[in-house]
Scaffold this motif. Structure first.
Motif, mmCIF file in Angstrom:
data_model
loop_
_atom_site.group_PDB
_atom_site.id
_atom_site.type_symbol
_atom_site.label_atom_id
_atom_site.label_comp_id
_atom_site.label_asym_id
_atom_site.label_seq_id
_atom_site.Cartn_x
_atom_site.Cartn_y
_atom_site.Cartn_z
ATOM 1 N N ASP A 79 0.843 -1.190 0.000
ATOM 2 C CA ASP A 79 0.000 0.000 0.000
ATOM 3 C C ASP A 79 0.879 1.241 0.000
ATOM 4 O OD1 ASP A 79 -2.380 -1.431 0.143
ATOM 5 O OD2 ASP A 79 -2.182 -1.643 2.317
ATOM 6 N N GLN A 130 -10.086 6.801 -11.168
ATOM 7 C CA GLN A 130 -9.729 6.967 -9.762
ATOM 8 C C GLN A 130 -10.720 7.951 -9.136
ATOM 9 O OE1 GLN A 130 -5.663 8.062 -8.931
ATOM 10 N NE2 GLN A 130 -6.023 8.253 -6.740
ATOM 11 N N ASP A 184 -13.584 8.223 -5.786
ATOM 12 C CA ASP A 184 -14.118 7.645 -4.557
ATOM 13 C C ASP A 184 -15.640 7.757 -4.467
ATOM 14 O OD1 ASP A 184 -11.613 6.894 -3.611
ATOM 15 O OD2 ASP A 184 -11.255 8.864 -2.706
ATOM 16 N N ASN A 235 -4.401 -0.685 -9.058
ATOM 17 C CA ASN A 235 -4.669 -0.212 -7.704
ATOM 18 C C ASN A 235 -5.949 0.602 -7.606
ATOM 19 O OD1 ASN A 235 -1.549 -0.179 -8.180
ATOM 20 N ND2 ASN A 235 -1.821 -0.512 -5.994
ATOM 21 N N SER A 236 -6.271 1.325 -8.669
ATOM 22 C CA SER A 236 -7.456 2.188 -8.639
ATOM 23 C C SER A 236 -8.757 1.403 -8.715
ATOM 24 C CB SER A 236 -7.407 3.195 -9.790
ATOM 25 O OG SER A 236 -6.332 4.093 -9.618
ATOM 26 N N THR A 272 -10.659 -0.402 -6.928
ATOM 27 C CA THR A 272 -10.909 -0.804 -5.547
ATOM 28 C C THR A 272 -12.235 -1.526 -5.391
ATOM 29 O OG1 THR A 272 -11.858 1.380 -5.099
ATOM 30 C CG2 THR A 272 -9.516 1.078 -4.641
#
Length: 319
Positions: free
Chosen positions: A18, A137, A139, A172-173, A175
């Motif tokens: 991470d 990316q 949230d 990684n993006s 999620t």
């Protein structure tokens, strides 16, 4: 169309690293300090203090230089796409093959720039398009849904339709466990896990899970013909990976590169010299790491310096 992929036996005894907590927030503060506070301080000292003319000239020049670098880093380079062509010679095939490596779109607002990238891919008419992860990316769930719909529409309108197909791995993006839905209704095949896919009699693609791509001890056995391995991170290239082409993204080339030093941060275990571009490895293997299309979002400073975004075309030719 190639047959359905089959599971590939592999080993993994590491973990996906991470990002250090608060690192991007710290970098944002550092960017503000360098590109805003420092030049304002220099100019302020020139005006508020009586100093020698040489010092005033030097301070003013330094402030102008910092501002110019900031303009380049924040407003010019992030959308100044570079198209890179890599040649790989091999005895494993008797025909030419063009592969488009599309890494790290990593946008929170897909628009004209991303359309231009897709148009560039379409115009090149590659035989195979490989997506190396990090597509959106975002949230906020509502904003993600809206951007995903736009992204899918852009893919459909692009007209990209390579004869050997398009395959995407997780970054990684991604999620959300539902990230493959990002490509729903498109011609891109998402591959969440490590798989082996036969693209023809003499071409095999191995896609890596996100975790496996970060594994520096990964083992991938050889297969007959041209063997291509696609992972998000390049760390797997440190393992025993028997393939002709090892492809990855993730590093963004560092996003900021200093002359004579290279990338400051790569978030990868590979040597900094491997973090972007082409590296010839032992055993006639070639590692290609793209600097990526986009850049880090969220709290990170949105800049690139001496590290333009990159779209890579790999031309495989008979030796």
């Amino acid at each position: 169309m190639p047959p359905a992929p089959t599971p590939l036996r592999h080993c993994y005894d590491g973990a996906v690293a991470d990002d250090p907590p608060g690192m991007f927030e710290l970098l944002a503060l550092l960017a503000w300090g360098i590109f805003v506070v420092t030049p304002l301080t220099l100019v302020g000292l020139v005006w508020l203090r009586r100093t020698r003319r040489s010092w005033r000239v030097g301070a003013t020049a330094a402030a102008c230089l910092i501002v110019a670098v900031g303009v380049q880093a924040f407003f010019v380079e992030p959308r100044w796409l570079e198209v890179t062509h890599v040649e790989h010679r091999t005895t494993e095939i008797d025909h030419e093959l063009t592969i488009a490596l599309v890494a790290d779109f990593q946008t929170d607002d897909p628009g004209d720039y991303e359309r231009r990238v897709l148009a560039t891919v379409a115009e090149a008419r590659p035989d195979l398009v490989l997506w190396a992860g990090d597509y959106l990316q975002i949230d906020d769930p509502d904003a993600y849904t809206e951007a995903a719909a736009t992204f899918r529409a852009m893919l459909g309108e692009s007209g990209i339709d390579p004869p050997l197909g398009m395959f995407a791995v997780r970054g990684n993006s991604e999620t959300r466990a539902s990230w493959p839905e990002l490509f729903e209704g498109t011609k891109v095949v998402p591959e969440p896990g490590t798989r082996r896919i036969e693209l023809g009699e003499d071409i095999t693609l191995t896609t890596l899970s996100l975790r496996d791509s970060f594994d520096p001890t990964l083992r991938v056995d050889p297969v007959p013909g041209l063997h291509i391995v696609l992972g998000h991170a390049p760390d797997y290239a440190l393992g025993e990976v028997d393939a002709d082409l090892l492809l990855a993204g993730h590093t963004h080339g560092g996003q900021v590169r200093l002359p004579g030093f290279g990338p400051i941060i790569t978030l990868s275990r590979v040597p900094r010299s491997w973090a972007a571009g082409t590296t010839r490895l032992e055993g006639d293997r070639t590692l290609v790491v793209s600097r990526g299309i986009g850049m880090e979002r969220g709290p990170a400073p949105r800049l690139r310096f001496a590290c333009r975004p990159e779209l890579v075309f790999i031309h495989v030719r008979p030796h």
